[in-house]
Motif scaffolding. Structure first.
Motif, PDB file in Angstrom:
ATOM      1  N   LYS A   2       0.816  -1.212   0.000  1.00 24.37           N
ATOM      2  CA  LYS A   2       0.000   0.000   0.000  1.00 24.37           C
ATOM      3  C   LYS A   2       0.856   1.272   0.000  1.00 24.37           C
ATOM      4  CE  LYS A   2      -2.786   2.300   3.496  1.00 24.37           C
ATOM      5  NZ  LYS A   2      -3.614   2.122   4.679  1.00 24.37           N
ATOM      6  N   TYR A   3       1.998   1.233   0.666  1.00 19.39           N
ATOM      7  CA  TYR A   3       2.855   2.398   0.818  1.00 19.39           C
ATOM      8  C   TYR A   3       3.933   2.422  -0.261  1.00 19.39           C
ATOM      9  CZ  TYR A   3       0.728   2.485   5.443  1.00 19.39           C
ATOM     10  OH  TYR A   3      -0.170   2.519   6.477  1.00 19.39           O
ATOM     11  N   SER A   4       4.297   3.616  -0.675  1.00 16.47           N
ATOM     12  CA  SER A   4       5.381   3.740  -1.648  1.00 16.47           C
ATOM     13  C   SER A   4       6.712   3.546  -0.927  1.00 16.47           C
ATOM     14  CB  SER A   4       5.343   5.106  -2.327  1.00 16.47           C
ATOM     15  OG  SER A   4       5.552   6.125  -1.383  1.00 16.47           O
ATOM     16  N   TYR A   5       7.701   3.131  -1.670  1.00 15.25           N
ATOM     17  CA  TYR A   5       9.043   2.976  -1.132  1.00 15.25           C
ATOM     18  C   TYR A   5      10.025   3.033  -2.278  1.00 15.25           C
ATOM     19  CZ  TYR A   5       8.572  -1.807  -2.828  1.00 15.25           C
ATOM     20  OH  TYR A   5       8.372  -2.909  -3.623  1.00 15.25           O
ATOM     21  N   GLU A   6      11.254   3.349  -1.960  1.00 19.67           N
ATOM     22  CA  GLU A   6      12.312   3.293  -2.964  1.00 19.67           C
ATOM     23  C   GLU A   6      13.607   2.918  -2.264  1.00 19.67           C
ATOM     24  OE1 GLU A   6      14.060   7.607  -3.819  1.00 19.67           O
ATOM     25  OE2 GLU A   6      11.902   7.504  -4.233  1.00 19.67           O
ATOM     26  N   PHE A   7      14.476   2.295  -3.011  1.00 21.29           N
ATOM     27  CA  PHE A   7      15.784   1.914  -2.500  1.00 21.29           C
ATOM     28  C   PHE A   7      16.817   2.904  -3.019  1.00 21.29           C
ATOM     29  CE2 PHE A   7      13.328  -2.014  -2.604  1.00 21.29           C
ATOM     30  CZ  PHE A   7      13.497  -2.435  -1.290  1.00 21.29           C
ATOM     31  N   GLU A  24       7.966   6.569   8.032  1.00 17.00           N
ATOM     32  CA  GLU A  24       9.400   6.665   7.765  1.00 17.00           C
ATOM     33  C   GLU A  24      10.280   6.055   8.854  1.00 17.00           C
ATOM     34  OE1 GLU A  24      10.555  10.746   7.317  1.00 17.00           O
ATOM     35  OE2 GLU A  24       9.681  11.313   9.234  1.00 17.00           O
ATOM     36  N   LEU A  25       9.819   6.044  10.106  1.00 16.91           N
ATOM     37  CA  LEU A  25      10.623   5.471  11.179  1.00 16.91           C
ATOM     38  C   LEU A  25      10.810   3.963  11.028  1.00 16.91           C
ATOM     39  CD1 LEU A  25       9.218   7.432  14.266  1.00 16.91           C
ATOM     40  CD2 LEU A  25      11.265   7.940  12.895  1.00 16.91           C
ATOM     41  N   PHE A  26       9.910   3.316  10.311  1.00 15.34           N
ATOM     42  CA  PHE A  26      10.040   1.872  10.078  1.00 15.34           C
ATOM     43  C   PHE A  26      11.314   1.544   9.296  1.00 15.34           C
ATOM     44  CE2 PHE A  26       5.637   1.675  11.387  1.00 15.34           C
ATOM     45  CZ  PHE A  26       5.521   0.423  11.966  1.00 15.34           C
ATOM     46  N   ALA A  27      11.836   2.491   8.546  1.00 14.74           N
ATOM     47  CA  ALA A  27      13.077   2.247   7.791  1.00 14.74           C
ATOM     48  C   ALA A  27      14.225   1.902   8.729  1.00 14.74           C
ATOM     49  CB  ALA A  27      13.426   3.451   6.923  1.00 14.74           C
ATOM     50  N   ASP A  28      14.307   2.560   9.878  1.00 14.50           N
ATOM     51  CA  ASP A  28      15.389   2.268  10.825  1.00 14.50           C
ATOM     52  C   ASP A  28      15.295   0.844  11.356  1.00 14.50           C
ATOM     53  OD1 ASP A  28      16.581   4.722  10.544  1.00 14.50           O
ATOM     54  OD2 ASP A  28      15.714   5.570  12.357  1.00 14.50           O
ATOM     55  N   PHE A  29      14.086   0.368  11.586  1.00 12.89           N
ATOM     56  CA  PHE A  29      13.913  -1.016  12.028  1.00 12.89           C
ATOM     57  C   PHE A  29      14.288  -1.983  10.913  1.00 12.89           C
ATOM     58  CE2 PHE A  29      11.470  -4.926  12.260  1.00 12.89           C
ATOM     59  CZ  PHE A  29      11.737  -5.346  13.556  1.00 12.89           C
ATOM     60  N   ASP A  32      17.938  -2.530  10.082  1.00  9.77           N
ATOM     61  CA  ASP A  32      18.705  -3.292  11.068  1.00  9.77           C
ATOM     62  C   ASP A  32      18.651  -4.799  10.806  1.00  9.77           C
ATOM     63  OD1 ASP A  32      19.885  -1.331  12.594  1.00  9.77           O
ATOM     64  OD2 ASP A  32      18.372  -1.364  14.172  1.00  9.77           O
ATOM     65  N   ILE A  33      17.780  -5.229   9.924  1.00 10.22           N
ATOM     66  CA  ILE A  33      17.691  -6.650   9.579  1.00 10.22           C
ATOM     67  C   ILE A  33      18.702  -6.907   8.470  1.00 10.22           C
ATOM     68  CG2 ILE A  33      16.207  -8.517   8.774  1.00 10.22           C
ATOM     69  CD1 ILE A  33      13.810  -6.813   9.781  1.00 10.22           C
ATOM     70  N   LEU A  99       9.057  -8.674   3.800  1.00  7.94           N
ATOM     71  CA  LEU A  99       9.293  -9.572   2.657  1.00  7.94           C
ATOM     72  C   LEU A  99      10.042  -8.840   1.539  1.00  7.94           C
ATOM     73  CD1 LEU A  99       5.872 -11.429   2.604  1.00  7.94           C
ATOM     74  CD2 LEU A  99       8.110 -12.486   3.012  1.00  7.94           C
ATOM     75  N   ILE A 100       9.662  -7.610   1.295  1.00 10.50           N
ATOM     76  CA  ILE A 100      10.344  -6.802   0.275  1.00 10.50           C
ATOM     77  C   ILE A 100      11.803  -6.589   0.674  1.00 10.50           C
ATOM     78  CG2 ILE A 100      10.479  -4.465  -0.714  1.00 10.50           C
ATOM     79  CD1 ILE A 100       7.317  -4.507  -0.531  1.00 10.50           C
ATOM     80  N   TRP A 101      12.032  -6.221   1.927  1.00  4.94           N
ATOM     81  CA  TRP A 101      13.397  -6.003   2.403  1.00  4.94           C
ATOM     82  C   TRP A 101      14.211  -7.298   2.331  1.00  4.94           C
ATOM     83  CZ3 TRP A 101      16.638  -2.290   2.715  1.00  4.94           C
ATOM     84  CH2 TRP A 101      17.799  -2.425   3.471  1.00  4.94           C
ATOM     85  N   LYS A 102      13.615  -8.413   2.731  1.00  2.00           N
ATOM     86  CA  LYS A 102      14.313  -9.701   2.695  1.00  2.00           C
ATOM     87  C   LYS A 102      14.837  -9.989   1.289  1.00  2.00           C
ATOM     88  CE  LYS A 102      13.682 -14.613   3.080  1.00  2.00           C
ATOM     89  NZ  LYS A 102      12.729 -15.688   3.064  1.00  2.00           N
ATOM     90  N   SER A 103      14.057  -9.653   0.284  1.00  2.00           N
ATOM     91  CA  SER A 103      14.481  -9.912  -1.100  1.00  2.00           C
ATOM     92  C   SER A 103      15.677  -9.054  -1.502  1.00  2.00           C
ATOM     93  CB  SER A 103      13.321  -9.695  -2.070  1.00  2.00           C
ATOM     94  OG  SER A 103      13.038  -8.311  -2.223  1.00  2.00           O
TER      95      SER A 103
END
Length: 114
Positions: A2-7, A24-29, A32-33, A99-103
């Motif tokens: 649902k939310y936009s994101y970019e790397f 945006e604070l979720f990016a810091d969490f 860390d993975i 899941l997106i970050w894991k990839s």
């Protein structure tokens, strides 16, 4: 998702994620993975909450803590000096973000080729 994101790559060429202001604070969490096995562990915890095995579950990392509940996940940032100190997102979306970050983890520390 649902939310936009970019790397993007920071000044050290490390892969990072940019999220919209309301989460945006979720990016810091998420950043860390650093290994896929840890991402899998956290995704399993989220699924356990979504499936009712746990009522809620908290994960605390370097600068953040997430409280995962069936409908919403609340992130608290310990070291930010300006408000907001918390963000929240739907737990299903939080799972999708992980899941997106894991990839992307395998390419996280690779240098960008010119």
């Amino acid at each position: 998702m649902k939310y936009s994101y970019e790397f993007y790559r920071d000044h050290l060429e490390m892969l990072r994620i940019k999220l919209p202001g309301e989460i945006e604070l979720f990016a810091d969490f998420i950043e860390d993975i650093s290994i896929e096995q840890k991402a899998d562990e956290y995704i399993t915890k989220v699924e356990n909450v979504l499936n009712g095995l746990y009522q809620d579950f908290e994960i605390q990392l370097n600068a953040t803590s997430v409280l995962i509940k069936k409908d919403m996940t609340v992130l608290e940032h310990f070291y930010t000096y300006e408000e907001p100190y918390e963000n929240e997102m739907e737990t299903e979306e939080f799972k999708e973000l992980m899941l997106i970050w894991k990839s992307k983890i395998p390419e996280r520390f690779k240098k960008k080729e010119n």
